[in-house]
Design an enzyme around this catalytic site. Structure first.
Site, short mmCIF file in Angstrom:
data_model
loop_
_atom_site.label_atom_id
_atom_site.label_comp_id
_atom_site.label_asym_id
_atom_site.label_seq_id
_atom_site.Cartn_x
_atom_site.Cartn_y
_atom_site.Cartn_z
N HIS A 29 0.83 -1.20 0.00
CA HIS A 29 0.00 0.00 0.00
C HIS A 29 0.87 1.26 0.00
O HIS A 29 1.27 1.74 1.05
CB HIS A 29 -0.90 0.00 1.23
N HIS A 260 -4.09 3.37 -3.45
CA HIS A 260 -4.26 2.86 -2.08
C HIS A 260 -3.48 1.57 -1.83
O HIS A 260 -2.69 1.50 -0.90
CB HIS A 260 -5.76 2.62 -1.79
N GLU A 409 -17.19 -3.67 25.05
CA GLU A 409 -16.35 -4.86 25.19
C GLU A 409 -15.15 -4.83 24.25
O GLU A 409 -14.05 -5.24 24.61
CB GLU A 409 -17.17 -6.14 24.94
N HIS A 471 -27.96 -15.11 26.14
CA HIS A 471 -26.85 -14.91 27.07
C HIS A 471 -26.07 -16.18 27.36
O HIS A 471 -25.03 -16.12 28.01
CB HIS A 471 -27.38 -14.33 28.39
C1 TPP Z 1 -11.27 -4.54 10.08
C2 TPP Z 1 -10.75 -4.35 8.69
N1 TPP Z 1 -11.61 -4.35 7.67
C3 TPP Z 1 -11.17 -4.24 6.40
C4 TPP Z 1 -9.84 -4.13 6.15
C5 TPP Z 1 -9.33 -4.07 4.72
N2 TPP Z 1 -8.85 -2.71 4.41
C6 TPP Z 1 -7.55 -2.39 4.48
S1 TPP Z 1 -7.25 -0.78 4.12
C7 TPP Z 1 -8.88 -0.49 3.86
C8 TPP Z 1 -9.35 0.89 3.47
C9 TPP Z 1 -8.88 1.89 4.42
O1 TPP Z 1 -9.10 3.17 3.97
P1 TPP Z 1 -8.28 4.35 4.60
O2 TPP Z 1 -8.19 4.18 6.05
O3 TPP Z 1 -8.86 5.61 4.09
O4 TPP Z 1 -6.81 4.14 4.05
P2 TPP Z 1 -6.15 4.82 2.77
O5 TPP Z 1 -7.02 4.50 1.60
O6 TPP Z 1 -6.12 6.27 3.06
O7 TPP Z 1 -4.81 4.19 2.68
C10 TPP Z 1 -9.64 -1.65 4.04
C11 TPP Z 1 -11.10 -1.72 3.88
C12 TPP Z 1 -8.96 -4.12 7.25
N3 TPP Z 1 -7.65 -4.04 7.11
N4 TPP Z 1 -9.45 -4.21 8.51
#
Ligand code: TPP
Length: 664
Positions: A29, A260, A409, A471
């Protein structure tokens, strides 16, 4: 003072290392490191107090890259600043087997990585625990020894995740003013613009949760510095919304989701080199820039030495205690305290719910260990997690040792992880076992990181009774046992509860879950034994009167049923032994010899647990009998439910006799 030109080139070093590493790995990334490079450069050249030569310095500032997919930002920084673990070869080996520069920052792979991030939002919630641990230790040891900041870089994803609200609400409420969250507000996520799925006013949300908020241009070094300065002066935690451009420097892809999570491609990298005026070959940082970065890495060495002097100046007793707590070792007196307590239990044989037995054990533990920090997600009276020593932690007032986490939690578990990672404290926190589902992502990360977070999960079966199937956990024990490196304990009585607590506390490299009952149980360990029998995971609780024909395995509340069934079988002339199984994972770690001896393969084998059978095949084999749950529970008083679902001594006796008759 760093000139603008110098700043730009230092930030560009992060950008090109990130582009080149992702390109070489053909995965990763680049967008975030390129976009956040200016923020990181200002933070590390002007504010971060840390020492690459002494990465575990207790009073260092913590930096959490919550948006873990941007791992190349952190790896680049650690290399540039002179952390020995991250060499240029490690950068070249980004995302390859065995490298320290794994896909996402992994705790323990390299010094300077404070927590494992990747599941979005976890790092943000960890940081709340880190900032809390800092304030708790500050209240005990003063500014002289503990006085540092926790900085977080979070993305849109971190802020969209539900855990973020739990975490920021807790931080805002407690007024964790040394927590500074820098939001990489680039308005882009994977699917495209954030506006596709979100229109939250994040600053308003944070403000509503008790935060100071600032907006600033994330590419203007002076604006970045002013924002961070203002944040450091705040008496509230601060969110800085840094407006940035994702993939800054990529002429054709910046500001879009194309940058990204995929390599830019050779052509686009060449164009970026032109755009940013960068002539160096891939993976080469011009020596003057590398020197500047290495100098930045030295900026707090003096402060570290001064801190060491201050530590040397406190009384020997305070210093020893502080150092012991930061190492995570327990005092020698701890084992004696538990041993004395076990002797007392053997005399008294109290009939208690294991949650109450846990409270009694904690009364002893919290006296012996001043570093425990208890808490509950609004179930204090049910989880029995608060003992007489633990005053409540209040907003801005951190002399207590008990956290009212609220009904949160997930953030509780993640904040506990943050505290464990910070060091100096041992966090434990409670909820109902069934709601481990709400905490599980953080519990899993505790296992992955190998840290000592202790989860107190009460109301561990249909035995909770009238609250009914919503529960009543049925699959939760199996689900938690499925997590590698997670010690799931289900003690059967007060002695086992004390022993399980002891193992949980003495295990520095794994989290533990204690599954505890709401209902009262008959004590099954009535004789004092110096050995911690639960530490073997499973052990013979009651031997057969003669060569055993039947072995009954059980955990927790079902051990008394197993003992009753054994007594009935013995009275009918069937020699039967009972094996108590407080922890699968510890049993697996025993020698083959011990395991074979315990499993009694030549006997009729029965397991009893008021949960699903998954996992018990290990004990009873293919031809054993499992007595437990096949589906969800029901609402009724507990004794009726045990009868209704056939989890009784009579059922076990019948099954044993049936098998013995069949075998002829
Ligand atoms: C809990 C979770 N859900 C989904 C992902 C997959 N994921 C990685 S980066 C991303 C998008 C994040 O967007 P942003 O925070 O704006 O990052 P940027 O595009 O600016 O690098 C997703 C959905 C993850 N790493 N963790």
């Amino acid at each position: 003072m760093i000139s603008r030109d110098k700043h730009d080139r230092m930030a560009n070093a992060i950008r090109f290392l990130s582009m080149d590493a992702v390109e070489q790995a053909k995965s990763g990334h680049p967008g975030l490191p390129m976009g956040a490079a200016d923020i990181a450069t200002v933070l590390y050249t002007r504010f971060m107090t840390h020492d690459p030569k002494k990465p575990d310095w207790a009073d260092r500032d913590r930096f959490v890259l919550s948006a873990g997919h941007g791992s190349m930002l952190l790896y680049s920084l650690l290399y540039l600043l002179g952390y020995e673990d991250i060499t240029i070869d490690e950068i070249k080996n980004f995302r390859q087997l065995g490298s320290r520069t794994a896909g996402h920052p992994e705790y323990g792979y390299a010094a300077g990585i404070e927590t494992t991030t990747g599941p979005l939002g976890q790092g943000l919630a960890n940081s709340v625990g880190m900032a809390l641990a800092e304030r708790l230790l500050n209240a005990r040891y003063g500014d002289e020894l503990v006085n540092h900041y926790t900085y977080v870089l979070a993305g849109d994803g971190c802020l969209m995740e539900g855990i973020s609200q739990e975490a920021i609400a807790l931080a805002g409420h407690l007024k964790l003013n040394k927590l500074i969250v820098m939001w990489d507000d680039n308005q882009i996520s994977i699917d495209g613009p954030v506006s596709l799925s979100d229109s939250t006013d994040q600053c308003a949300r944070f403000a509503a949760s008790g935060w100071n908020t600032i907006r600033a241009d994330g590419h203007d070094p002076e604006a970045i510095a002013s924002a961070i300065e203002a944040a450091r002066e705040s008496d509230l935690p601060t969110l800085i919304a840094f407006r940035t451009t994702i993939g800054y420097g990529s002429p054709n892809k910046a500001g879009t989701n194309k940058v990204h999570g995929s390599p830019l491609g050779a052509e686009e990298i060449a164009a970026a080199r032109k755009e940013l005026g960068w002539d160096a070959e891939p993976f080469v940082v011009p020596s003057d820039i590398l020197d500047d970065w290495r100098l930045a890495g030295l900026r707090s060495a003096k402060e570290r030495k001064e801190w060491e002097k201050r530590l040397a100046a406190v009384s020997a007793e305070v210093r020893a205690e502080f150092e012991r707590r930061m190492r995570g070792d327990l005092p020698e007196s701890f084992a004696t305290a538990i041993d004395d307590y076990k002797k007392k239990l053997a005399e008294e044989n109290p009939k208690l719910a294991t949650r109450a037995a846990s409270e009694n054990a904690l009364e002893v533990i919290n006296d012996a260990l001043t570093e425990t920090i208890g808490g509950s997600a609004d179930l204090t009276g049910s989880n029995n997690t608060r003992t007489s020593q633990l005053g409540a932690v209040k907003p801005g007032e951190f002399s207590g040792r008990y956290i009212h986490y609220g009904i949160r939690e997930h953030a509780m578990a993640a904040a506990m992880n943050g505290m464990a990672l910070h060091g100096g404290v041992i966090p434990y926190g409670g909820t109902f076992l069934t709601f481990s589902d709400y905490a599980r992502p953080a519990m899993r990360l505790a296992s992955l990181m190998g840290i000592r977070s202790i989860f107190v999960m009460t109301h561990d079966s249909i035995g909770l009774g009238e609250d009914g199937p919503t529960h009543q956990p049925v699959e939760h024990l199996a689900a938690l046992r499925a997590i590698p490196n997670h010690l799931v304990f289900r003690p059967a009585d007060p002695v086992e509860t004390a022993e399980c607590w002891q193992v949980a506390l003495e295990t520095k490299d794994a989290p533990s879950t204690l599954a505890l009952t709401r209902q009262k149980l008959e004590p099954v360990r009535n004789e004092y034994k110096a050995d911690n029998l639960c530490a073997r995971g499973a052990y013979e609780l009651v031997a057969a009167s003669d060569e055993a024909k039947v072995t009954i395995f059980a955990s927790g509340s079902e051990v008394e049923i197993a003992v009753e069934a054994r007594n009935q079988l013995e009275s009918r002339g069937v020699p039967t032994r009972v094996v108590s199984v407080p922890c699968f994972e510890l049993f697996e770690a025993q020698s083959d010899e011990y395991k074979d001896m315990l499993l009694g393969a030549n006997t009729v084998r029965i397991a009893i647990e008021a949960g699903i059978s998954m996992g018990w095949e290990r004990f009873i084999g293919d031809d054993g009998v499992f007595i437990g749950m096949k589906g969800f529970g029901a609402s009724a008083p507990a004794p009726e439910l045990y009868k209704h679902f056939g989890i009784t001594a009579e059922a076990a006796v019948q099954a044993a006799e049936g098998r013995l008759a069949k075998a002829g």
